[in-house]
Design an enzyme around this catalytic site. Sequence first.
Site, PDB file in Angstrom:
ATOM      1  N   ASP A 163      -5.970   9.727   9.053  1.00  0.00           N
ATOM      2  CA  ASP A 163      -4.566   9.527   9.426  1.00  0.00           C
ATOM      3  C   ASP A 163      -3.901   9.312  10.759  1.00  0.00           C
ATOM      4  O   ASP A 163      -4.820  10.198  11.044  1.00  0.00           O
ATOM      5  CB  ASP A 163      -3.050  10.054   8.114  1.00  0.00           C
ATOM      6  CG  ASP A 163      -3.882   9.700   6.887  1.00  0.00           C
ATOM      7  OD1 ASP A 163      -3.781   8.334   7.184  1.00  0.00           O
ATOM      8  OD2 ASP A 163      -2.650   9.994   6.128  1.00  0.00           O
ATOM      9  N   GLU A 214       1.079  -1.089   0.153  1.00  0.00           N
ATOM     10  CA  GLU A 214       0.338   0.169  -0.259  1.00  0.00           C
ATOM     11  C   GLU A 214       1.102   1.167  -0.073  1.00  0.00           C
ATOM     12  O   GLU A 214       1.642   1.577   1.219  1.00  0.00           O
ATOM     13  CB  GLU A 214      -0.510  -0.044   1.341  1.00  0.00           C
ATOM     14  CG  GLU A 214      -2.396   1.418   1.201  1.00  0.00           C
ATOM     15  CD  GLU A 214      -2.572   0.786   2.459  1.00  0.00           C
ATOM     16  OE1 GLU A 214      -2.772   0.295   3.022  1.00  0.00           O
ATOM     17  OE2 GLU A 214      -3.321   2.240   2.517  1.00  0.00           O
TER      18      GLU A 214
END
Lengths: 387, 260
Positions: free
Chosen positions: B60, B49
């Site tokens: 995040d 990824e």
Amino acid sequence: MSQTAIKNGYYGDFGGSFVPEDLQEVLQYIGEQYEKYKNDPEFNEELEYYLREYAGRENPLYLAENLTKQLGGAKIYLKREDLNHTGSHKINNVLGQILLAKRMGVKRVIAETGAGQHGVATATACAMFGMECTIYMGAKDTKRQALNVFRMELLGAEVVAVDKGQGLLKEAVDEAFADLVANYKNTFYLIGSAVGPTPYPEMVEHFQSIISKESRAQHLAKEGKLPTAVVAAVGGGSNAAGAFYHYINDEEVRLIGVEPAGAATLSKGSPAVFHGFKSYVLQDEEGNLLDTESIAAGLDYQGVGPLHAYLHTTGRGEYVTATNEEVLEAFKTLSRVEGIIPALESSHAVAHALKLAPTLSPEDSIIVNVSGRGDKDVEQVFAMLNK
Amino acid sequence: MSQLKDAILATTANGDKAFVPYIMAGDGGLEKLQSTISKLQELGVTAIEVGIPFTDPVADGPTIERAGERALANGTTLRKVIETLAGFASEIKVPLVAMTYLNPILAYGVEQFAQDASAAGIRGVIIPDMPLEEKDIIHPALQEANIALIQLVSLTSTPERVERLTKASEGFIYAVTVNGITGARSSFANELEEHFAKIQDYTDTPVLAGFGISSPDHVKSFGAFCSGVIVGSKIVDSLANDDWATIEELVLASKVATVR
């Protein structure tokens, strides 16, 4: 507003709900609760009670005679949101959302704040309603609005200085969303501006629309007609949304939003998806956000509420800019001529009115939304003028 | 069909668990991207990824956000990441999954992005701020380029929503295992196993667990009830410290020899 304008959280092409999966259902639930209560007579009776008895509404639509005379053009009316409890329009929306939070059975409220006005209003209402309160504020903003930080703490709120990125409103919003995701079961996120994912922009506009509901009736009573123009400062766009709301269908009334030249989202930005919604944003060609620079912490924001993006693209709203110098001049002028010290945010609207009024005739009238009082800015302006 | 799904199914067919490390493109400089990808391939990861830094990374956690800030400071952009990958595409042996927010793709141009990403070895994308309801913005272009659009499925989702997301997810299903943002966590909720079983009921697309997996033990305990894991913050930290021993241990934990 016409029902075709807003559909499923969209204003034309703008708005929507672009948030991570974790937030989707939390927001959907808040939206359902808002829909359930916004037309509930008991809810509205309670809201009206607190707006009247606690916030001090209705506030005046004041004819600024000295300023009108000095400029020699259109009559200038000031909508005195600065006279509300806590000193700005922010309390209108806070009372609405906190009553919603109360009905949802939530005990903890979080909020983001730029200038500190929304944080102070939220902390105030939390104190009164006995709710736990956490305020997220960019680290840079906590420094330039140190007194508001103290004010919030005095009111029992915890103020978290967000020391990331530029340390401004954007970073504060990010942190508040992260908190909501982690604590959604017992926490209500009370957004202060007309931004963010559905249902927030619509909810904030609804609770702020009291500004134009009052001003429209007040102006009709005083002048027997509608104003020529309504002028309001635009950062995220909550005070302008409230000031414009009930005039949107009155095509003859000009709606003028004034952005800081250093954060001119609508004048210089382009459509983007950011902070959970689609609107105009200041971005580079790679889709990353650009830094902003305004002397008014409350307008120092890359984005703008979807309603304003919609009014801008349809041409219903006019969006202009004011420079820091023009804003300081307006701040001083209104103080000296009318004995009213406006917030630096509101001074953007005043600055444009100073330009606009002389170009109109005495039969015209302008409503300037004085969204907040300038006490919080006096120290900053003192420092700038004595550099 | 989906190269990504095939790669995961091939891994699990051996009895191994899929291992997908997350790396932040441009952290430490884009010139490192090729060697990082090639070393991870050598360790036997299933897919990689590749995070694209963004100025407003709402999904995040702190570790990845800081890595993103470092990458942005290096001048990393979606365009440059794709150009860099395209430069060594012939050496990329595992499917790449781009994790990017929606706005950089919109600025790039949706169709152009899909074409260029495909040429650069990207076989799947994760767009955390694009809800399923809005997927038509990009889904047709991705289909055209044979890139899987991966959905995140959260513990907070209702059964109806889990079903819709699961059925719509391509390549694999990214199961969010800890409420909230990415980051290493030491404890996991009990309802997880049930959650995974529920998801797998709806589909034969493999389910990978992500968000909060930071030790070989985590890799094994999650591997027990899904097809594999995605490891983010721990990999990003280890790469920043050039600590390949830790990464190797994590990957090894997904292999059949070590899975009980």
